[in-house]
Design a protein around this motif. Structure first.
Motif, short mmCIF file in Angstrom:
data_model
loop_
_atom_site.label_atom_id
_atom_site.label_comp_id
_atom_site.label_asym_id
_atom_site.label_seq_id
_atom_site.Cartn_x
_atom_site.Cartn_y
_atom_site.Cartn_z
N UNK A 28 0.84 -1.20 0.00
CA UNK A 28 0.00 0.00 0.00
C UNK A 28 0.88 1.25 0.00
N UNK A 29 1.96 1.23 0.76
CA UNK A 29 2.88 2.37 0.80
C UNK A 29 3.54 2.58 -0.56
N UNK A 69 2.63 6.80 10.94
CA UNK A 69 3.90 6.18 11.33
C UNK A 69 4.97 6.27 10.25
N UNK A 70 4.54 6.52 9.01
CA UNK A 70 5.50 6.56 7.90
C UNK A 70 5.31 7.88 7.16
N UNK A 71 6.03 8.93 7.56
CA UNK A 71 5.89 10.22 6.89
C UNK A 71 6.45 10.18 5.46
N UNK A 82 10.79 13.11 -6.76
CA UNK A 82 11.15 12.02 -5.86
C UNK A 82 10.29 12.10 -4.61
N UNK A 83 9.56 11.03 -4.32
CA UNK A 83 8.82 10.91 -3.07
C UNK A 83 9.49 9.82 -2.24
N UNK A 84 9.74 10.13 -0.98
CA UNK A 84 10.48 9.22 -0.11
C UNK A 84 9.70 9.03 1.19
N UNK A 85 9.62 7.79 1.64
CA UNK A 85 8.95 7.47 2.90
C UNK A 85 9.90 6.64 3.75
N UNK A 86 10.02 7.02 5.01
CA UNK A 86 10.86 6.27 5.95
C UNK A 86 10.19 6.28 7.31
N UNK A 87 10.04 5.11 7.89
CA UNK A 87 9.39 5.00 9.19
C UNK A 87 9.30 3.55 9.61
N UNK A 102 11.85 1.77 4.28
CA UNK A 102 12.41 2.94 3.59
C UNK A 102 12.15 2.73 2.10
N UNK A 103 11.33 3.59 1.50
CA UNK A 103 10.96 3.44 0.09
C UNK A 103 11.03 4.77 -0.62
N UNK A 104 11.35 4.68 -1.92
CA UNK A 104 11.44 5.87 -2.76
C UNK A 104 10.77 5.60 -4.09
N UNK A 105 10.02 6.57 -4.59
CA UNK A 105 9.42 6.50 -5.92
C UNK A 105 9.92 7.71 -6.71
N UNK A 106 10.36 7.46 -7.95
CA UNK A 106 10.87 8.52 -8.81
C UNK A 106 10.09 8.53 -10.12
#
Length: 113
Positions: A28-29, A69-71, A82-87, A102-106
């Protein structure tokens, strides 16, 4: 004997359910990040628009607890969004720690193509 087997079976069932929940929350993230990056890369849209879409999609699909929990952070660099989520993805089983993620979408910006 039944009690011993039942306890082991219950622990195993909870572990499998928690693992499935972690995978679902992770997917989902990633889907939310990808869609947010796509929106932000659209001509006339900003990184803030993409971030807002990603947060809302995550909140709707995985719930407010996961979204909190995951900003998700966003940036624009060299024609790329670039969108980045870490939590930490929360656990529903008491005593089981959350799963760090820890995920990144470009995505290339539309007008840059």
């Amino acid at each position: 004997e039944f009690v011993l087997v039942a306890v082991v079976a219950m622990v195993l069932a909870m572990a499998v359910a928690q693992f499935g929940l972690f995978l679902w929350e992770r997917n989902a993230l990633m889907g939310s990040l990808s869609e947010g990056a796509r929106v932000a890369a659209t001509e006339g849209r900003t990184v803030a628009d993409g971030r807002r879409v990603a947060v809302e999609l995550l909140r709707r699909s995985a719930g407010a607890r996961v979204a909190g929990a995951v900003p998700i952070e966003g940036a624009e660099s060299g024609g790329m969004v670039v969108l980045h989520a870490e939590g930490t993805l929360p656990s529903f089983v008491p005593g089981v720690p959350g799963l760090p993620v820890r995920m990144t979408a470009r995505m290339h910006e539309e007008e840059s193509l």
